[in-house]
Design a protein around this motif. Structure first.
Motif, PDB file in Angstrom:
ATOM      1  N   ARG A   4      95.120  23.977  72.142  1.00 18.24           N
ATOM      2  CA  ARG A   4      93.697  24.333  72.067  1.00 18.24           C
ATOM      3  C   ARG A   4      92.877  23.077  71.849  1.00 18.24           C
ATOM      4  NH1 ARG A   4      91.942  24.866  66.538  1.00 18.24           N
ATOM      5  NH2 ARG A   4      93.668  24.471  65.171  1.00 18.24           N
ATOM      6  N   ASP A   5      91.674  23.142  72.322  1.00 16.77           N
ATOM      7  CA  ASP A   5      90.724  22.074  72.057  1.00 16.77           C
ATOM      8  C   ASP A   5      89.864  22.576  70.904  1.00 16.77           C
ATOM      9  OD1 ASP A   5      91.702  20.541  74.138  1.00 16.77           O
ATOM     10  OD2 ASP A   5      90.448  21.583  75.577  1.00 16.77           O
ATOM     11  N   LEU A   6      89.714  21.792  69.895  1.00 19.88           N
ATOM     12  CA  LEU A   6      89.119  22.246  68.654  1.00 19.88           C
ATOM     13  C   LEU A   6      87.632  22.530  68.826  1.00 19.88           C
ATOM     14  CD1 LEU A   6      91.350  19.736  66.889  1.00 19.88           C
ATOM     15  CD2 LEU A   6      91.595  22.193  66.756  1.00 19.88           C
ATOM     16  N   SER A   7      86.801  21.516  68.948  1.00 26.13           N
ATOM     17  CA  SER A   7      85.377  21.750  69.200  1.00 26.13           C
ATOM     18  C   SER A   7      85.051  21.554  70.669  1.00 26.13           C
ATOM     19  CB  SER A   7      84.516  20.803  68.352  1.00 26.13           C
ATOM     20  OG  SER A   7      84.533  19.504  68.916  1.00 26.13           O
ATOM     21  N   ALA A  13      94.384  18.089  76.761  1.00 28.68           N
ATOM     22  CA  ALA A  13      95.220  18.148  77.964  1.00 28.68           C
ATOM     23  C   ALA A  13      95.259  16.781  78.639  1.00 28.68           C
ATOM     24  CB  ALA A  13      94.705  19.216  78.922  1.00 28.68           C
ATOM     25  N   VAL A  14      94.168  16.041  78.545  1.00 31.37           N
ATOM     26  CA  VAL A  14      94.136  14.680  79.089  1.00 31.37           C
ATOM     27  C   VAL A  14      95.130  13.812  78.326  1.00 31.37           C
ATOM     28  CG1 VAL A  14      92.706  12.608  79.396  1.00 31.37           C
ATOM     29  CG2 VAL A  14      91.758  14.873  79.907  1.00 31.37           C
ATOM     30  N   LEU A  15      95.117  13.923  77.021  1.00 31.65           N
ATOM     31  CA  LEU A  15      96.054  13.156  76.197  1.00 31.65           C
ATOM     32  C   LEU A  15      97.493  13.559  76.511  1.00 31.65           C
ATOM     33  CD1 LEU A  15      96.331  11.027  73.944  1.00 31.65           C
ATOM     34  CD2 LEU A  15      96.218  12.911  72.315  1.00 31.65           C
ATOM     35  N   ASP A  16      97.732  14.851  76.680  1.00 33.15           N
ATOM     36  CA  ASP A  16      99.067  15.314  77.042  1.00 33.15           C
ATOM     37  C   ASP A  16      99.521  14.700  78.365  1.00 33.15           C
ATOM     38  OD1 ASP A  16      99.614  16.857  74.820  1.00 33.15           O
ATOM     39  OD2 ASP A  16      99.038  18.742  75.755  1.00 33.15           O
ATOM     40  N   ALA A  17      98.610  14.605  79.313  1.00 32.19           N
ATOM     41  CA  ALA A  17      98.957  14.017  80.610  1.00 32.19           C
ATOM     42  C   ALA A  17      99.300  12.536  80.466  1.00 32.19           C
ATOM     43  CB  ALA A  17      97.806  14.201  81.600  1.00 32.19           C
ATOM     44  N   LEU A 100      86.113  12.291  66.596  1.00 37.05           N
ATOM     45  CA  LEU A 100      86.972  11.971  65.452  1.00 37.05           C
ATOM     46  C   LEU A 100      87.317  13.213  64.640  1.00 37.05           C
ATOM     47  CD1 LEU A 100      85.396   8.592  64.311  1.00 37.05           C
ATOM     48  CD2 LEU A 100      87.700   8.929  65.266  1.00 37.05           C
ATOM     49  N   ALA A 101      86.397  14.157  64.555  1.00 35.26           N
ATOM     50  CA  ALA A 101      86.687  15.417  63.855  1.00 35.26           C
ATOM     51  C   ALA A 101      87.781  16.187  64.588  1.00 35.26           C
ATOM     52  CB  ALA A 101      85.422  16.258  63.725  1.00 35.26           C
ATOM     53  N   ASP A 102      87.707  16.237  65.911  1.00 31.87           N
ATOM     54  CA  ASP A 102      88.758  16.907  66.681  1.00 31.87           C
ATOM     55  C   ASP A 102      90.094  16.185  66.528  1.00 31.87           C
ATOM     56  OD1 ASP A 102      87.063  18.874  67.578  1.00 31.87           O
ATOM     57  OD2 ASP A 102      87.414  18.491  69.712  1.00 31.87           O
ATOM     58  N   VAL A 103      90.057  14.873  66.558  1.00 27.72           N
ATOM     59  CA  VAL A 103      91.284  14.087  66.396  1.00 27.72           C
ATOM     60  C   VAL A 103      91.891  14.359  65.016  1.00 27.72           C
ATOM     61  CG1 VAL A 103      92.175  11.729  66.116  1.00 27.72           C
ATOM     62  CG2 VAL A 103      90.717  12.310  68.081  1.00 27.72           C
TER      63      VAL A 103
END
Length: 117
Positions: A4-7, A13-17, A100-103
């Motif tokens: 899930r993407d938080l906010s 998904a980009v990071l996963d790729a 940064l909050a999502d991270v």
């Protein structure tokens, strides 16, 4: 892990790729992003000569982790006239805070999952 993407500030998904779904590599990349964000944020001042370089660097790093909105506002600030730079840099700071909050939430979730085994 990026179920899930938080906010929505970071599209994980980009990071996963980029990482091939390897949470350890993603954690390392995000840790570096957080560390460097501290340094970059100090340079987000139109009175500092290197602010455009900082924004350019943030833009690339943001794109690499999937922080599309942050990358967009960085591109906008980078191209801005000096007269509007302070307002544009405020937008960069706001977008960086959201990313940064999502991270932080992603990293916290990863930590919880690792504790559960």
């Amino acid at each position: 892990m990026s179920r899930r993407d938080l906010s929505g500030a970071v599209d994980f998904a980009v990071l996963d790729a980029v990482t091939g779904g390897d949470d350890g590599v993603a954690e390392e990349i995000l840790g570096l992003f957080v560390q460097q964000a501290e340094m970059w944020s100090q340079m987000l001042d139109a009175r500092i000569e290197g602010w455009r370089d900082a924004v350019h660097t943030i833009r690339g790093a943001a794109a690499g982790i999937g922080a599309g909105r942050l990358a967009e506002v960085c591109a906008d600030a980078e191209a801005a006239e000096n007269a509007v730079a302070p307002a544009k840099l405020d937008h960069v700071r706001d977008a960086m805070d959201q990313a940064l909050a999502d991270v932080a939430a992603w990293r916290h979730e990863l930590m919880l999952r690792s504790l559960k085994g």
